[in-house]
Structures are given as C-alpha cells and as structure tokens.
Design a protein around this motif. Sequence first.
Motif, short mmCIF file in Angstrom:
data_model
loop_
_atom_site.label_atom_id
_atom_site.label_comp_id
_atom_site.label_asym_id
_atom_site.label_seq_id
_atom_site.Cartn_x
_atom_site.Cartn_y
_atom_site.Cartn_z
N ASP A 75 35.21 24.69 40.90
CA ASP A 75 35.66 25.45 39.84
C ASP A 75 34.79 26.63 40.75
OD1 ASP A 75 32.69 25.20 39.41
OD2 ASP A 75 33.23 25.87 37.41
N GLY A 76 35.97 28.04 40.99
CA GLY A 76 34.96 29.14 41.39
C GLY A 76 36.21 29.70 42.13
N MET A 77 37.49 29.20 42.24
CA MET A 77 38.37 29.50 43.04
C MET A 77 39.17 30.09 41.68
SD MET A 77 37.96 29.17 46.12
CE MET A 77 38.90 29.27 47.69
N THR A 78 39.86 31.32 42.13
CA THR A 78 40.74 31.89 41.59
C THR A 78 42.10 31.77 41.74
OG1 THR A 78 39.12 34.02 41.06
CG2 THR A 78 41.53 34.07 40.29
N VAL A 79 43.30 31.53 40.92
CA VAL A 79 44.28 30.77 41.40
C VAL A 79 45.59 31.72 40.69
CG1 VAL A 79 46.38 29.28 41.64
CG2 VAL A 79 43.89 28.72 42.33
N GLN A 80 46.24 32.48 41.51
CA GLN A 80 47.29 33.44 40.78
C GLN A 80 48.84 32.93 40.67
OE1 GLN A 80 48.45 37.03 43.49
NE2 GLN A 80 49.80 38.25 41.14
N VAL A 81 49.19 33.05 38.74
CA VAL A 81 49.98 32.55 39.13
C VAL A 81 51.32 33.44 37.53
CG1 VAL A 81 51.61 30.39 36.70
CG2 VAL A 81 49.36 30.11 38.66
N GLU A 82 51.78 34.57 38.56
CA GLU A 82 52.66 35.45 38.40
C GLU A 82 52.22 35.89 38.21
OE1 GLU A 82 55.15 34.06 34.74
OE2 GLU A 82 56.48 32.61 36.20
N ASP A 83 51.56 36.86 36.73
CA ASP A 83 51.34 37.74 36.20
C ASP A 83 49.35 38.06 35.51
OD1 ASP A 83 50.23 40.44 36.50
OD2 ASP A 83 50.71 40.99 34.22
N SER A 84 49.21 36.38 36.07
CA SER A 84 48.28 35.59 35.60
C SER A 84 47.10 35.21 37.31
CB SER A 84 48.21 34.32 34.38
OG SER A 84 48.32 35.32 33.23
N ASP A 85 46.22 35.47 36.58
CA ASP A 85 44.65 34.63 37.00
C ASP A 85 44.27 33.64 37.09
OD1 ASP A 85 44.81 36.07 40.17
OD2 ASP A 85 45.40 37.64 39.01
N TYR A 86 44.04 32.48 37.09
CA TYR A 86 42.97 31.33 36.28
C TYR A 86 42.11 31.03 37.13
CZ TYR A 86 47.38 31.56 33.59
OH TYR A 86 48.30 31.42 32.75
N GLU A 87 41.31 30.54 36.85
CA GLU A 87 39.43 29.51 37.31
C GLU A 87 39.80 28.75 37.10
OE1 GLU A 87 35.40 29.07 37.64
OE2 GLU A 87 36.39 31.07 37.80
N PRO A 88 40.43 27.25 37.52
CA PRO A 88 40.58 26.46 37.49
C PRO A 88 39.21 25.10 37.44
CG PRO A 88 41.93 26.15 39.90
CD PRO A 88 41.02 27.71 38.45
N ASP A 89 39.45 24.44 36.68
CA ASP A 89 38.04 23.36 36.74
C ASP A 89 38.23 22.70 38.32
OD1 ASP A 89 37.34 24.06 34.42
OD2 ASP A 89 38.24 22.14 33.49
N ALA A 90 39.87 22.03 38.89
CA ALA A 90 39.80 22.17 40.56
C ALA A 90 40.79 21.97 40.75
CB ALA A 90 39.42 20.43 40.44
N LEU A 91 40.56 22.38 42.41
CA LEU A 91 42.08 23.49 42.69
C LEU A 91 42.26 22.42 44.29
CD1 LEU A 91 43.91 25.52 43.18
CD2 LEU A 91 41.93 26.37 44.69
N LEU A 92 43.69 21.68 44.57
CA LEU A 92 43.93 20.92 45.84
C LEU A 92 44.86 22.03 46.25
CD1 LEU A 92 44.77 18.31 46.76
CD2 LEU A 92 45.63 17.91 46.42
N HIS A 93 44.55 21.54 48.11
CA HIS A 93 45.01 23.00 48.33
C HIS A 93 45.26 22.19 49.69
CE1 HIS A 93 46.15 26.78 50.75
NE2 HIS A 93 45.70 26.13 51.76
#
Length: 106
Positions: A75-93
């Motif tokens: 967590d701690g990374m912010t991901v933009q999805v359309e007109d929202s910004d979420y901070e997921p618990d885990a992220l794969l890039h």
Amino acid sequence: MARPRTHEPEIPMTREEFLAWVEQQPSGRFERIDGIVVAMAPERASHNLRKGAARDALRRSVREAGLTSCQVFGDGMTVQVEDSDYEPDALLHCGPRLPGDLHQSL
C-alpha cells in the motif's frame, strides 16, 4: 497529544488538485472517488496482516512465474481509475521498471 484534524474538501477535485492537496495534509490517508476526497479509516491490525500476506503471496507468484518485468508494491501507491484515485492494498505493475523516486502515483 492531539493530532490536527483534517477536513476533506467537499467540492470535486481534479487528480492534480487532489495530489497537491494530499501533500499539504499533516496526517491521514485519502482516496478520491468520482472526484470527491474521502478519508480512509484507520487501519486495524487484522487488515494490515491480511494485506501483507496478499502482497507476499503476489511477490512469490511473480518470482515463481519468472515475471522479471513485473514489480509488486504494498500500500501507499495511488492508482488512477477514471475520475478516482485509489490506494490499493497491493499492486502489480508489469512493464518498464518504475524509477525509485517515482512519487506514489501510477
């Protein structure tokens, strides 16, 4: 000692406005949903343990699959999805490696 209270803006914000606003906050975590800033609830120990386990499992899976072009973030990374910004618990890039000094936003 009392922590300063933060009040979320009640007007819609662009992503750029939101990220600038977040930088100015003395504490707290926030997401932007359909342009509106929403405070995230304080985290409980059980949630922290579950999201750590999910991140660790994702890392193991990436390593075992040999996906060298993929990075796993907690967590701690912010991901933009359309007109929202979420901070997921885990992220794969997957793709080009992100620079180490990239500021939290993808």
